[in-house]
Design a protein around this motif. Sequence first.
Motif, PDB file in Angstrom:
ATOM      1  N   PHE A 149       0.833  -1.199   0.000  1.00 40.79           N
ATOM      2  CA  PHE A 149       0.000   0.000   0.000  1.00 40.79           C
ATOM      3  C   PHE A 149       0.867   1.249   0.000  1.00 40.79           C
ATOM      4  CE2 PHE A 149      -2.243  -3.431   2.050  1.00 40.79           C
ATOM      5  CZ  PHE A 149      -3.434  -3.444   1.334  1.00 40.79           C
ATOM      6  N   HIS A 150       0.437   2.224  -0.827  1.00 40.12           N
ATOM      7  CA  HIS A 150       1.194   3.471  -0.893  1.00 40.12           C
ATOM      8  C   HIS A 150       0.555   4.577  -0.067  1.00 40.12           C
ATOM      9  CE1 HIS A 150       3.961   2.050  -3.922  1.00 40.12           C
ATOM     10  NE2 HIS A 150       2.933   1.403  -4.427  1.00 40.12           N
ATOM     11  N   SER A 151      -0.679   4.363   0.379  1.00 44.36           N
ATOM     12  CA  SER A 151      -1.345   5.431   1.124  1.00 44.36           C
ATOM     13  C   SER A 151      -2.430   4.846   2.018  1.00 44.36           C
ATOM     14  CB  SER A 151      -1.998   6.420   0.157  1.00 44.36           C
ATOM     15  OG  SER A 151      -3.080   5.754  -0.497  1.00 44.36           O
ATOM     16  N   GLU A 152      -2.877   5.664   2.966  1.00 39.32           N
ATOM     17  CA  GLU A 152      -3.940   5.247   3.879  1.00 39.32           C
ATOM     18  C   GLU A 152      -5.233   4.976   3.105  1.00 39.32           C
ATOM     19  OE1 GLU A 152      -4.778   8.133   6.893  1.00 39.32           O
ATOM     20  OE2 GLU A 152      -6.118   6.770   7.954  1.00 39.32           O
ATOM     21  N   ILE A 153      -5.444   5.768   2.051  1.00 41.53           N
ATOM     22  CA  ILE A 153      -6.679   5.573   1.253  1.00 41.53           C
ATOM     23  C   ILE A 153      -6.694   4.166   0.667  1.00 41.53           C
ATOM     24  CG2 ILE A 153      -7.935   6.364  -0.813  1.00 41.53           C
ATOM     25  CD1 ILE A 153      -6.775   9.168  -0.248  1.00 41.53           C
ATOM     26  N   GLU A 154      -5.562   3.757   0.089  1.00 36.35           N
ATOM     27  CA  GLU A 154      -5.473   2.402  -0.489  1.00 36.35           C
ATOM     28  C   GLU A 154      -5.708   1.344   0.584  1.00 36.35           C
ATOM     29  OE1 GLU A 154      -1.970   3.249  -3.797  1.00 36.35           O
ATOM     30  OE2 GLU A 154      -1.760   1.509  -2.484  1.00 36.35           O
ATOM     31  N   LEU A 155      -5.111   1.568   1.758  1.00 36.38           N
ATOM     32  CA  LEU A 155      -5.249   0.572   2.833  1.00 36.38           C
ATOM     33  C   LEU A 155      -6.707   0.476   3.275  1.00 36.38           C
ATOM     34  CD1 LEU A 155      -3.827  -1.402   4.812  1.00 36.38           C
ATOM     35  CD2 LEU A 155      -3.606   0.525   6.397  1.00 36.38           C
ATOM     36  N   LYS A 156      -7.364   1.622   3.445  1.00 35.68           N
ATOM     37  CA  LYS A 156      -8.775   1.637   3.875  1.00 35.68           C
ATOM     38  C   LYS A 156      -9.639   0.925   2.850  1.00 35.68           C
ATOM     39  CE  LYS A 156      -9.432   5.443   7.056  1.00 35.68           C
ATOM     40  NZ  LYS A 156      -9.468   6.899   7.157  1.00 35.68           N
ATOM     41  N   GLU A 157      -9.356   1.195   1.579  1.00 33.91           N
ATOM     42  CA  GLU A 157     -10.124   0.566   0.497  1.00 33.91           C
ATOM     43  C   GLU A 157     -10.036  -0.952   0.599  1.00 33.91           C
ATOM     44  OE1 GLU A 157      -9.692   3.490  -3.091  1.00 33.91           O
ATOM     45  OE2 GLU A 157      -9.009   1.465  -3.655  1.00 33.91           O
ATOM     46  N   TYR A 158      -8.839  -1.429   0.904  1.00 29.87           N
ATOM     47  CA  TYR A 158      -8.624  -2.873   1.018  1.00 29.87           C
ATOM     48  C   TYR A 158      -9.334  -3.426   2.258  1.00 29.87           C
ATOM     49  CZ  TYR A 158      -6.179  -7.227   2.118  1.00 29.87           C
ATOM     50  OH  TYR A 158      -5.880  -8.522   2.439  1.00 29.87           O
ATOM     51  N   VAL A 159      -9.138  -2.763   3.376  1.00 29.14           N
ATOM     52  CA  VAL A 159      -9.649  -3.286   4.642  1.00 29.14           C
ATOM     53  C   VAL A 159     -11.191  -3.272   4.659  1.00 29.14           C
ATOM     54  CG1 VAL A 159      -9.747  -2.807   7.132  1.00 29.14           C
ATOM     55  CG2 VAL A 159      -7.548  -2.780   5.946  1.00 29.14           C
ATOM     56  N   PHE A 160     -11.787  -2.207   4.117  1.00 26.71           N
ATOM     57  CA  PHE A 160     -13.245  -2.090   4.189  1.00 26.71           C
ATOM     58  C   PHE A 160     -13.947  -2.385   2.863  1.00 26.71           C
ATOM     59  CE2 PHE A 160     -11.794   0.826   7.646  1.00 26.71           C
ATOM     60  CZ  PHE A 160     -12.297   0.086   8.696  1.00 26.71           C
ATOM     61  N   GLY A 161     -13.158  -2.679   1.822  1.00 27.18           N
ATOM     62  CA  GLY A 161     -13.749  -2.791   0.480  1.00 27.18           C
ATOM     63  C   GLY A 161     -14.315  -4.158   0.135  1.00 27.18           C
ATOM     64  N   GLY A 162     -14.410  -5.052   1.100  1.00 28.37           N
ATOM     65  CA  GLY A 162     -15.026  -6.358   0.847  1.00 28.37           C
ATOM     66  C   GLY A 162     -14.081  -7.388   0.252  1.00 28.37           C
ATOM     67  N   VAL A 163     -12.820  -7.033   0.062  1.00 28.97           N
ATOM     68  CA  VAL A 163     -11.881  -8.018  -0.510  1.00 28.97           C
ATOM     69  C   VAL A 163     -10.821  -8.439   0.510  1.00 28.97           C
ATOM     70  CG1 VAL A 163     -12.111  -7.347  -2.930  1.00 28.97           C
ATOM     71  CG2 VAL A 163     -10.457  -6.146  -1.489  1.00 28.97           C
ATOM     72  N   PHE A 164     -10.968  -7.944   1.730  1.00 34.19           N
ATOM     73  CA  PHE A 164      -9.954  -8.230   2.756  1.00 34.19           C
ATOM     74  C   PHE A 164      -9.855  -9.737   3.004  1.00 34.19           C
ATOM     75  CE2 PHE A 164      -8.851  -8.958   7.249  1.00 34.19           C
ATOM     76  CZ  PHE A 164      -7.599  -8.380   7.261  1.00 34.19           C
ATOM     77  N   GLU A 165      -8.608 -10.236   2.972  1.00 38.75           N
ATOM     78  CA  GLU A 165      -8.391 -11.667   3.255  1.00 38.75           C
ATOM     79  C   GLU A 165      -7.773 -11.758   4.637  1.00 38.75           C
ATOM     80  OE1 GLU A 165      -5.603 -13.613   0.535  1.00 38.75           O
ATOM     81  OE2 GLU A 165      -6.072 -12.002  -0.872  1.00 38.75           O
ATOM     82  N   SER A 166      -8.432 -12.486   5.501  1.00 40.96           N
ATOM     83  CA  SER A 166      -7.895 -12.630   6.851  1.00 40.96           C
ATOM     84  C   SER A 166      -6.885 -13.763   6.888  1.00 40.96           C
ATOM     85  CB  SER A 166      -9.038 -12.928   7.808  1.00 40.96           C
ATOM     86  OG  SER A 166      -8.547 -13.056   9.107  1.00 40.96           O
ATOM     87  N   SER A 167      -5.884 -13.622   7.750  1.00 39.35           N
ATOM     88  CA  SER A 167      -4.957 -14.732   7.981  1.00 39.35           C
ATOM     89  C   SER A 167      -5.736 -15.858   8.640  1.00 39.35           C
ATOM     90  CB  SER A 167      -3.836 -14.262   8.905  1.00 39.35           C
ATOM     91  OG  SER A 167      -3.035 -15.345   9.317  1.00 39.35           O
ATOM     92  N   VAL A 168      -5.317 -17.071   8.420  1.00 38.08           N
ATOM     93  CA  VAL A 168      -6.056 -18.203   8.970  1.00 38.08           C
ATOM     94  C   VAL A 168      -6.005 -18.188  10.504  1.00 38.08           C
ATOM     95  CG1 VAL A 168      -4.163 -19.898   8.799  1.00 38.08           C
ATOM     96  CG2 VAL A 168      -6.518 -20.652   8.559  1.00 38.08           C
ATOM     97  N   ASP A 169      -5.022 -17.524  11.087  1.00 44.00           N
ATOM     98  CA  ASP A 169      -4.995 -17.403  12.554  1.00 44.00           C
ATOM     99  C   ASP A 169      -5.534 -16.052  13.018  1.00 44.00           C
ATOM    100  OD1 ASP A 169      -2.972 -15.604  11.950  1.00 44.00           O
ATOM    101  OD2 ASP A 169      -1.420 -16.606  13.125  1.00 44.00           O
TER     102      ASP A 169
END
Length: 320
Positions: A149-169
């Motif tokens: 990620f190059h910016s907070e906007i990109e990170l937010k988009e990923y985290v809240f954008g429905g594509v976030f992949e959680s670690s299995v743990d």
Amino acid sequence: MKTVFLIHENKDWSEPLEKCLQEIGLPYVEWYMVNRFIDMSTAPPDGIFYNRMSASAHSRGHRYSPELTAGLLAWLESNDRLVINGSNAIRLELSKMVQYSALKEVDIQVPRTIAAINHSGILEAAEFLRYPIITKHNRAGKGLGVKLFHSEIELKEYVFGGVFESSVDGITLVQDYIEAPDSSITRVEFVNQKVLYALRVDTSDGFELCPADSCEMDQLGHTIDRSSVFKKKTRPKFEIIDDFTSQSIAQTLVPRMERLMKKVGIDVAAFEFILDKDANCFVYDINVNTNYNKDIERKSKISGFTTIANFLKKVSKSQK
Ligand SMILES: Nc1ncnc2c1ncn2[C@@H]1O[C@H](COP(=O)(O)OP(=O)(O)O)[C@@H](O)[C@H]1O
Ligand SMILES: [Mg+2]
């Protein structure tokens, strides 16, 4: 000579080692940790045990094989069986937090890393770092979940954008992105706690960097992040570095890596590091279950699987 029990969950990765064991006439039994049960009221069979459980087992549908293996290793060790890459190895394999703690203990620098377990935690963690940053799974392998990620906007988009992949743990690591001027990382392979060779890996195609023969197909055109930092490929994806151990970086790092392996009690491993533009070195991954690729090895005439097979034979012969 004692029988070797091969503990694993991926037949594709196990096959080349089995071939080498057959070639040198070392008796072995495969313990495929996908359809096994363990009768803990009995004693384990006589033999030596080699654990090759992988952190990415869940990505092959084997969600609980690592947990079963952790229990299996405890059972073997409590019955005084010799295990190559035993309980401590699986602890490392399954958690980058455990890896980084072990690396710091032997004075090896790791990228600044903050662990978080939920969306707001990831965003909060990122506030402590400077972009670009990486997120990755605490329990991963094969580059699972590595994103840049190059910016907070990109990170937010990923985290809240429905594509976030959680670690299995459930643990996401938020980490400083270490930019290598030549878009490469180095992977140092050890067998019997000694350097086998080091590979230079070109990362311009992305972060999925498994060198196994069976992973090659996935790598062609299968990348995670096609950000602009990836440059056009100019050299082979993997190449063995000539005379790595005489380089000054190796002279600092290798003794520390050996110390870690001794301390933790692991015999087979691969360490990955990146050099930044100022030649600062950061180790960011330890692979306790490591694989080799015969095409990459051809030029050097060193075979990782043959070396492991010979090592197992030596251990097997030394046991009464
Ligand atoms: N902090 C980082 N800075 C730059 N690149 C990274 C960083 N962490 C990981 N990478 C890239 O992503 C790849 C996969 O990450 P890694 O931590 O090795 O995960 P895995 O355990 O899944 O292999 C690395 O080989 C490297 O190319
Ligand atoms: Mg890695």
